[in-house]
Write an enzyme that holds these catalytic residues in place. Structure first.
Site, mmCIF file in Angstrom:
data_model
loop_
_atom_site.group_PDB
_atom_site.id
_atom_site.type_symbol
_atom_site.label_atom_id
_atom_site.label_comp_id
_atom_site.label_asym_id
_atom_site.label_seq_id
_atom_site.Cartn_x
_atom_site.Cartn_y
_atom_site.Cartn_z
ATOM 1 N N GLY A 38 0.802 -1.217 0.000
ATOM 2 C CA GLY A 38 0.000 0.000 0.000
ATOM 3 C C GLY A 38 0.833 1.265 0.000
ATOM 4 C CB ALA A 316 2.023 2.787 9.218
ATOM 5 C CG HIS A 441 26.756 7.876 31.039
ATOM 6 N ND1 HIS A 441 26.194 9.104 30.767
ATOM 7 C CD2 HIS A 441 28.103 8.070 31.090
ATOM 8 C CE1 HIS A 441 27.158 9.999 30.669
ATOM 9 N NE2 HIS A 441 28.329 9.407 30.860
#
Length: 462
Positions: A38, A316, A441
């Site tokens: 699509g 979507a 980190h």
């Protein structure tokens, strides 16, 4: 031919619904008139991200010196950029083709017309017709670029997002009308590769569905990049009679005429529900969308609708979730209804924008007592090292219970980070628990922990 489930449309709602139906042991067919995947895979989410990546690579080259690297100046090649984007889209569409085969789903190419009795007439490209019937029919026909009377798209001078993805030549100048996700992404893309871009937004803020702090930061970043941003402004007419376009923009200061090569209309979408046989079947629509219940049943038994053809958020990942929920309900699995208050939204310009839940303004309008924590990426070690200090993470908590009511982010990679906040909300995690969740980190994602700490007066790095 007879099936348990027939899906009309193969976008991220349709093809996902078909796969889940097959997994649940239902004999399934999918009807597609253009290309598997699509709009999302062929003309939307995926190829636009490929274009944006090319723009980011070009920007890196332009700023290589900032990273201690000397290179010759790069030149964007519009044809090659578009070709890469199309190749990426084609690869994804081929991937869906493979998934259809793997899951033993019949792919019926052609235009589908709904008929009573859970039948669909399919007309193939060569005009041949066949009729298939199913116990359950799922409508997943998606949406297209919305046309405004004062912005009639001609595909040459006034274009929609599909045309914007495959321009043969890079325009020297462009006016983008509408600063939602589509408008902001294309404004960033074309500006980054050297087109002079003016972004016009009717509402007072760019990306108007976002928290106001995020909108203000994106406007600031866009202006820094060289985009002319006009908010609280309306395009009243476009004169295309000359070589380029003369765009009349009206706002509180009066009228201004902007000359440009191309106007991109990015003022939302319209559902593809015309000419698919809804009237013949008797399926009720409202304001251009198909009405359904929380399990996506229409008013006619055996017919369902999902994705952009229905009133929910036109995203979507929403269509995919709806497809899965719809099929699981058909199969008697009793799925939970989707929580539409916990759907993440993402915009992939640079800096990226991502959010979930309520904005600060919405919380205040509801009279909620809140705690707000904000952590700027200027204080992030990873952002500094990456040279991407624009933006912040903003978290909004319920003051009494510590529930995360909203998360709003702008900066590098925040579209990857927002899922943590969606999970936090799904699992009903509190602000204190986020603070005590050790984050790695140096990462951009530390900003979530730091923003939570800021809300409770415990922030370390500010």
């Amino acid at each position: 031919m007879s099936y348990d489930v027939i899906v009309l449309g193969s976008g991220p709602g349709g093809y996902v619904a078909a796969i889940r139906a097959s997994q649940l042991g239902l004999k399934t067919a999918i009807i597609e008139k253009e290309a598997l995947g699509g709009i999302c895979l062929n003309w939307g989410c995926i190829p636009t991200k490929a274009l944006l990546k090319s723009a980011q690579v070009f920007e890196y080259i332009q700023h290589a010196k900032d990273y201690g690297i000397t290179v010759a100046a790069g030149t964007p090649d519009m044809k090659a950029i578009v070709q890469r984007s199309r190749d990426v889209a084609k690869g994804m569409s081929n991937g869906v083709q493979f998934l259809m085969k793997k899951n033993k789903i019949d792919v019926l190419m052609g235009t589908g017309l709904l008929q009573p009795g859970k039948k669909i007439e399919i007309t193939s490209a060569d005009g041949k017709k066949q009729v298939v019937e199913g116990k359950h029919v799922i409508i997943a026909t998606g949406a297209r670029s919305r046309a405004l009377p004062n912005l009639p798209q001609d595909g040459k001078k006034i274009i929609g997002y599909r045309d914007a993805m495959v321009l043969a030549d890079q325009p020297k100048s462009m006016v983008v009308v509408g600063s939602g996700a589509i408008g902001s992404e294309f404004a960033y893309f074309y500006n980054a590769i050297g087109t002079k871009v003016t972004l016009v937004e009717f509402l007072p803020n760019v990306v108007p569905v976002e928290d106001e702090d995020v909108s203000k930061q994106l406007e600031k970043s866009f202006k820094k990049q060289g985009i002319d941003v006009m908010v609280s402004s309306e395009v009243t007419k476009v004169d295309t009679s000359g070589k380029g376009c003369k765009v009349t923009v009206k706002n509180a200061t009066g009228e201004k005429v902007i000359e440009c090569d191309i106007v991109l209309s990015a003022v939302g979408i319209a559902a593809n529900i015309e000419g698919i046989g809804l009237e013949a079947v008797g399926i009720i629509t409202d304001k251009g969308k198909i009405k359904t219940d929380e399990m996506y049943k229409t008013n006619i038994p055996g017919y369902y609708a999902i994705g952009d053809a229905t009133p929910g958020q036109a995203l979507a990942h929403v269509a995919s979730a709806e497809g899965i929920t719809c099929v699981e309900a058909i199969a008697g699995k009793k799925p939970h209804a989707i929580d539409y208050n916990n759907i993440p939204g993402c915009t992939y310009c640079s800096p990226e924008v991502a959010s979930v839940g309520m904005t600060e303004k919405q919380c205040k309008e509801k009279g909620l007592e809140i705690k707000v924590g904000k952590f700027p990426f200027t204080a992030s070690g990873k952002a500094s090292a990456a040279g991407a200090k624009d933006g912040f993470v903003k978290l909004i908590f319920d003051a009494k219970y510590g529930e995360l009511l909203g998360a709003h982010m702008i900066g590098m990679n925040v579209t990857e980070m927002i899922a943590e906040c969606v999970s936090i909300r799904k699992l009903e995690t509190t602000g204190h628990e986020i603070i005590k969740t050790v984050h790695p980190h140096p990462t951009m994602s530390e900003a979530i922990m730091e923003a939570a700490a800021a809300a409770y007066g415990e922030v370390i790095h500010l």
